[in-house]
Design an enzyme around this catalytic site. Structure first.
Site, short mmCIF file in Angstrom:
data_model
loop_
_atom_site.label_atom_id
_atom_site.label_comp_id
_atom_site.label_asym_id
_atom_site.label_seq_id
_atom_site.Cartn_x
_atom_site.Cartn_y
_atom_site.Cartn_z
N GLU A 1 -12.15 9.29 -4.39
CA GLU A 1 -10.87 8.77 -4.11
C GLU A 1 -9.68 9.42 -4.92
O GLU A 1 -10.26 10.18 -6.04
CB GLU A 1 -10.83 7.30 -4.35
CG GLU A 1 -11.62 6.52 -3.26
CD GLU A 1 -11.57 5.11 -3.17
OE1 GLU A 1 -10.84 4.61 -3.99
OE2 GLU A 1 -12.12 4.45 -2.53
N HIS B 1 0.56 1.25 -2.02
CA HIS B 1 -0.63 2.07 -1.33
C HIS B 1 0.40 3.09 -0.31
O HIS B 1 0.92 2.72 0.29
CB HIS B 1 -1.46 1.24 -0.50
CG HIS B 1 -2.78 2.08 -0.52
ND1 HIS B 1 -2.92 3.16 0.50
CD2 HIS B 1 -4.08 1.96 -1.12
CE1 HIS B 1 -4.26 3.69 0.47
NE2 HIS B 1 -4.74 2.86 -0.40
N HIS C 1 0.70 -3.06 -2.82
CA HIS C 1 -0.77 -3.47 -2.69
C HIS C 1 -1.41 -3.89 -3.99
O HIS C 1 -2.52 -5.03 -3.67
CB HIS C 1 -1.14 -1.90 -2.40
CG HIS C 1 -2.58 -1.73 -2.42
ND1 HIS C 1 -3.37 -2.39 -1.29
CD2 HIS C 1 -3.71 -1.14 -3.16
CE1 HIS C 1 -4.63 -2.10 -1.45
NE2 HIS C 1 -4.99 -1.50 -2.50
#
Length: 513
Positions: free
Chosen positions: A118, A233, A337
């Site tokens: 990620e 996000h 987020h």
């Protein structure tokens, strides 16, 4: 059947039944503990929506030092390095504990844990379950164990309204159940209430996640830290659904790229490109949207027909919206987020108020700094729950009946302040907007109506954001775009926050006369 309050009086109370709350309760066994959930378990927990996994240095090419280096870089000079090291070194063992509790993590054909990549990670170190449904599978496994654990009393449909403090220590809490308000006596309370995304119009969090735990802690006199750092996000599915479905960062980890409506890859020349830190990617997308463009996440080349197998939950969500990710780019936009700030806690999760702990997103341990590294949040929750439980278990359990105060807060509702918060506390902020927001939020926060607690949390964040006259990590000030090397960690109590807000509102009023 609701347990008799007299039978559980004096037991530690955990407010919030997501992953952090469940794990803390499980680690306290066999000591009796009460777990409060505002809704039926699993229906409104951010944990169940988590698509990303847990970050841990498990690969042969990885080490805790590399993981720490990535964490500190993402935190933009604002992490507590000692705490970050402690959590990162504990993460592999925490994952082993979860496996023993029955969490079905994804594995490769040779039986090893499958590790994903990620953004801002230099190695593949993300452990997932059911592809993109890690939170759901983790929650399901832990809830099953908790329901079988006799020492855990689960009270669903119960909302904590206020913590009761006497002589600087917790002595109980006020709660509402089936319309009735009562006092639950305890000298040990753990906040595990999640984040603040529900304050914003666009969020991936449950809409009721407005910072409930922060309001409880603030009104009890606890110190709060780093409230200005709110992570957006970059890639929520752009559409009418709220909360907004998340298109996991792991999709970009597999090679998906961000494009505009003309197919231009606008991050191609940015360091890290689509896998730059979240604040960089979110601001780049925000700039595109502000310029009138549409933004899409394109996985056609890197995944194509394999998308549904690799990301089954995201594939289903997209298809419900009429999009086939195998052959179409996915429309995306940033959404609130994760909150790096929270209740200031020590290494054992203790707050500045005796008898009050915090665990999970509501806590500020210092791990995340100014910008959370992807998938460090679940790792933090599972690692710190052990330390919080140990601290709670080692604390005196004496108690007394707490008195009901003269006035009882109403059930909170943040809907009336969504637009205000989104405008003032979004991805790009400025002093003028923050001052105006503070002036508007102050009377709401003290007004005693349904928006009071949400407005209080938003007020605290706005004050912290106004005080930080620099841009760092997720906090970006258009009027202070540079980073100030001398800037210090920001801490607030309700008393100092109100002093700031009242002074500022008076100054604004004076200028407008």
């Amino acid at each position: 059947m609701t347990p008799d309050i007299h039978d559980i009086a004096g037991a530690p109370v955990i407010i919030g039944a997501g992953i952090a709350g469940l794990l803390t309760a499980l680690h306290l066994a066999p000591q009796p503990v009460v777990l409060l959930s505002r809704t039926p378990l699993g229906t409104e927990a951010s944990s169940t929506l988590a698509q990303g996994g847990l970050a841990a240095s498990l690969g042969e090419d990885d080490t805790p030092e590399l993981h720490l280096t990535d964490t500190l870089a993402a935190g933009d000079g604002h992490c507590d390095e000692q705490m970050a090291r402690r959590v990162i070194e504990a993460a592999p063992q925490a994952i082993e504990n979860l496996i023993r509790l029955g969490v079905p993590f994804d594995r490769s054909l040779d039986g090893r844990l499958r590790l994903g990549l990620e953004a801002a990670h230099s190695r593949r170190r993300i452990v997932h379950a059911a592809g993109d449904a890690t939170g759901r599978e983790l929650f399901r496994a832990l809830l099953g164990v908790a329901r079988r654990t006799r020492s855990i009393t689960i009270m669903e449909g119960m909302t904590a309204l206020r913590l009761v403090v006497s002589e600087g220590s917790i002595v109980g809490l006020l709660a509402v159940l089936h319309g009735g308000v009562f006092a639950l006596p305890t000298r040990r309370v753990v906040l595990a209430t999640g984040g603040i995304g529900g304050l914003f119009c666009d969020t991936t969090n449950p809409l009721a996640s407005f910072g409930h735990g922060l309001a409880l802690a603030a009104c009890a006199g606890a110190e709060l830290a780093d409230l200005e750092f709110v992570q957006f996000h970059p890639t929520a599915l752009d559409g009418p659904r709220r909360p907004m479905p998340l298109v996991s960062e792991a999709v970009r980890g597999e090679g998906a790229v961000l494009i505009d409506e003309h197919g231009n890859r606008f991050l191609a020349d940015t360091l890290g490109a689509e896998l730059a830190s979240r604040d960089v990617v979110a601001r780049a997308i925000s700039d595109q949207l502000a310029a009138g463009h549409h933004v899409y996440l394109d996985a056609r080349q890197c995944l194509g027909a394999r998308f549904a197998k690799r990301f089954p939950a995201i594939d289903a969500i997209c298809k419900q919206a009429g999009i086939d990710p195998a052959v179409q780019p996915i429309p995306v936009r940033p959404a609130a987020h994760y909150h790096m700030g929270g209740v200031a806690v020590d290494a054992e999760g203790r707050s500045s108020v005796s008898g009050l702990w915090a665990c999970g997103e509501v806590a500020c341990t210092g791990l995340h700094g100014a910008n959370r590294l992807a998938s460090n949040s679940l790792a933090e929750a599972v690692a710190t729950a052990v330390w919080v439980a140990s601290s709670v278990a080692g604390t005196c359990a004496g108690w007394q009946w707490a008195r009901l105060p003269a006035t009882v807060p109403v059930r909170p509702d943040p809907s009336s302040i969504h637009q205000l918060v989104s405008n003032a506390l979004g991805i790009i902020r400025d002093g003028k907007g923050l001052r105006e927001a503070i002036e508007t939020l102050l009377p709401i926060a003290v007004g005693g109506m349904a928006a009071a607690d949400p407005a209080l949390v938003a007020l605290l964040i706005a004050i912290a954001a106004l005080r930080r006259e620099e841009s760092r990590g997720s906090h970006y000030r258009s009027d202070f775009p540079g980073r100030d090397a001398a800037a210090l960690p920001s801490r607030l109590t309700l008393c100092t926050a109100f002093e700031n807000a009242v002074t500022l509102s008076w100054q604004v009023s004076e200028r407008s006369c």
